[in-house]
Every structure is written in C-alpha cells, then in structure tokens.
Design a protein around this motif. Structure first.
Motif, PDB file in Angstrom:
ATOM      1  N   ASP A   1       0.799  -1.231   0.000  1.00 11.80           N
ATOM      2  CA  ASP A   1       0.000   0.000   0.000  1.00 11.80           C
ATOM      3  C   ASP A   1       0.832   1.282   0.000  1.00 11.80           C
ATOM      4  N   ASN A   2       2.155   1.162  -0.158  1.00  5.90           N
ATOM      5  CA  ASN A   2       3.003   2.333   0.034  1.00  5.90           C
ATOM      6  C   ASN A   2       4.171   2.349  -0.947  1.00  5.90           C
ATOM      7  N   GLU A   3       4.489   3.519  -1.477  1.00  9.67           N
ATOM      8  CA  GLU A   3       5.696   3.740  -2.270  1.00  9.67           C
ATOM      9  C   GLU A   3       6.337   5.021  -1.757  1.00  9.67           C
ATOM     10  N   LYS A   4       7.548   4.935  -1.261  1.00 11.24           N
ATOM     11  CA  LYS A   4       8.174   6.129  -0.694  1.00 11.24           C
ATOM     12  C   LYS A   4       9.661   6.157  -1.045  1.00 11.24           C
ATOM     13  N   LEU A   5      10.107   7.304  -1.520  1.00  4.76           N
ATOM     14  CA  LEU A   5      11.527   7.523  -1.753  1.00  4.76           C
ATOM     15  C   LEU A   5      12.128   8.189  -0.525  1.00  4.76           C
ATOM     16  N   ILE A   6      13.163   7.572   0.010  1.00  6.95           N
ATOM     17  CA  ILE A   6      13.936   8.172   1.095  1.00  6.95           C
ATOM     18  C   ILE A   6      15.217   8.699   0.454  1.00  6.95           C
ATOM     19  N   PRO A   7      15.344  10.016   0.282  1.00  9.00           N
ATOM     20  CA  PRO A   7      16.495  10.556  -0.461  1.00  9.00           C
ATOM     21  C   PRO A   7      17.819  10.315   0.255  1.00  9.00           C
TER      22      PRO A   7
END
Length: 315
Positions: free
Chosen positions: A232-238
C-alpha cells in the motif's frame, strides 16, 4: 543474554595490493603496497550494527588457519556474540584484490564459508528463536539461507535478506517469506528478469515481489536514495549528498545500520533515514569496516556534514 540481531553469513579477509599493472601469465612484478582488512558481507553488516550499540551475534565459519584465529579474535573485540562462530576444516575465506588506479580486480575464495551448510543451523535454533531480526546475504549457499528463512518462520522471527552478490537462481518461494528484501536495482533486475532502467520500472519489479509475499521491498539506489515499497506504500527516502572517497562496504553499512535502528525503534521509515545517514558517512572514509563509525562519531559527523535536516526527494 541472546543477541537481538543475528547475522547468518560470511566473513572474509580482504587482501588488497596496489599495483602499477597486472602481471602477464607466468610473470612476476613488484607492487608498491599491500594491506589486509576484515571484510565479508555478513561480518560487515554485523560489525556496523555492533558499532552502533546493538547486541549482535553471528553464525559463521572461520578458517582453521591463522586468518581464522585472527577473525575470531576480531569478532570478540568488536563485541559480536560468537556462540554461533565455529572453525571449519578449510582455510579462512579471503578476497585478494588488485587495485590499479580507480579500477580493481577481485578473486573471492570461499574457504570455510562453504562449510556453513544448512545442517549447521540446526545447532543454533535457540539463537534463531530468540533473535528480533535475522540478517542474511548471498555469500553463503542459497540452501543455507533457505534453511535460515524456514527456521525464522517457525519461530516468527522477521528476516532481512540482502541479495548480494546477485544470483538469478533464487527460489522465489523462500524470498516471499522475508519481511525485508533489500536489493539494489541491478540485483532486483537479476531476480525478477524485468527492466530496471527507470524509477517506474524499478517500482513495477519491486511490486512483483511484494505481490508474491515480501512485506517490505527496500531497493537501494546509490546516490539517489532508497525506495521503500509495500502493498500500500511507495516512498523515496532521499540520500544525503556528500563528497565520496570510497564506497566499498557502504551497502553493508546500510543494512547493518537499518537493522540496528529497526530493532531499536520499530519504525521502518525512520530506520531507513538513519541508515542512509550512516551509509553516507562511510563513503567519506576509506575501507569497509574501517569506515564504520560508532554512535558518538555518528553524532559528531552528522553535524559536521550537515545531516541534521531531512533531504528533499528529487525523483
């Protein structure tokens, strides 16, 4: 007291020689410099977590030679629990590395690491049962990893698998049981046989494994950061921008640091951010384990390198 983080994997002595040129077959040449260092993906990850203050144990095989004795002593001095570290019949694993300018050639000799077979793990079910996180890589046999995953499942212990070095003959049934699967984009492509040229392609390949059962895909993207993908999640951690000196061992530093912070606080996103910081610090220093700071150094270097603010996603 049982280790909270249990790393099941390899240890290698890195034997690095600076050369002006590679010798021809049958030729002997002089070299200006040689140094030896502790390495191996499993040991690197355990060492990083231990440097940050976690209770870390290893299940590993050191050699029956002087290098094996030296590595066992290093584990003990580093505060790593060695209940699961035993001597094999072979010599210790080594990685002779020949460095010519900014290029290198590496030969990996498994040595005693090849004796870390699935049946060895049955002796250490108690360590596995009481761990809060099992950490695996692919410098030992895939069958041993599968046994570790099955035992972790038996005792409901989460597993983090870092599939390096890449291997395209992995059993997806076992991969699907992992709580955390942490490839880089190249390793993700090897496993899924899908294109990984763009971020959207990487996301699609990652979702293939999530659909099979992997709870958390953590895809490292080098200087671009890390993608965390769930159902349920897509996140970029820079990533943090630093002046890189040496990236050797940075991936292992990331895994070890994530393991430490996740076991400590249970917050995946925060742990990913802290692991990014830790890995970024290591590339500003030379070597693999020699570049891994302890917690007091992390606090000092965060300030020095301007890492106390959250970077902005650029993708």
């Amino acid at each position: 007291m049982y280790p909270e983080i249990l790393v099941i994997g390899s240890n290698m002595m890195e034997l690095s020689t600076d050369i002006d040129r590679m010798p021809e077959l049958g030729e002997t040449v002089s070299a200006p410099n040689f140094h030896m260092a502790f390495g191996g993906k499993g040991a690197n990850q355990a060492y990083a977590a231990a440097r940050l203050g976690s209770r870390v144990g290893m299940i590993s095989k050191v050699g029956s030679d002087a290098l094996g004795e030296k590595y066992l002593e290093h584990f003990q001095k580093s505060g790593i629990d060695v209940q699961g570290v035993t001597k094999g019949k072979k010599s210790n694993g080594v990685a002779p590395c020949f460095i010519q300018g900014n290029m290198n050639s590496i030969i990996v000799v498994q040595g005693a690491n090849s004796e870390l077979t699935p049946d060895v793990l049955e002796q250490y079910e108690d360590l596995i049962k009481h761990a809060k996180l099992i950490v695996l890589q692919q410098e030992i046999s895939l069958e041993t990893n599968y046994k570790a995953i099955d035992l972790a499942e038996k005792y409901s212990v989460p597993v983090m698998l870092n599939p390096a070095p890449a291997n395209d003959h992995v059993d997806l049934k076992h991969i699907s049981k992992c709580t955390f699967y942490s490839p880089n984009e190249t390793e993700l492509g090897y496993l899924t046989k899908m294109p990984i040229e763009t971020i959207s392609q990487i996301k699609k390949a990652a979702h293939k494994l999530v659909d099979l059962g992997v709870k958390n895909m953590i895809v490292t993207l080098g200087s671009r950061g890390v993608l965390w993908i769930t159902q349920d999640n897509e996140k970029l951690i820079p990533a943090y921008k630093v002046e890189a000196l040496d990236s050797i061992g940075a991936g292992d530093a990331f895994v070890g640091a994530f393991s430490h912070y996740y076991v400590e606080n249970g917050n995946i996103e925060e742990s990913l951010r802290e692991a990014n910081i830790y890995a970024a610090i290591t590339v500003t220093r030379s070597g693999s384990q020699t570049s891994y700071p302890d917690m007091s150094e992390v606090k000092e270097l965060r300030e020095k390198l301007g890492m106390n603010s959250v970077p902005v996603a650029s993708l």
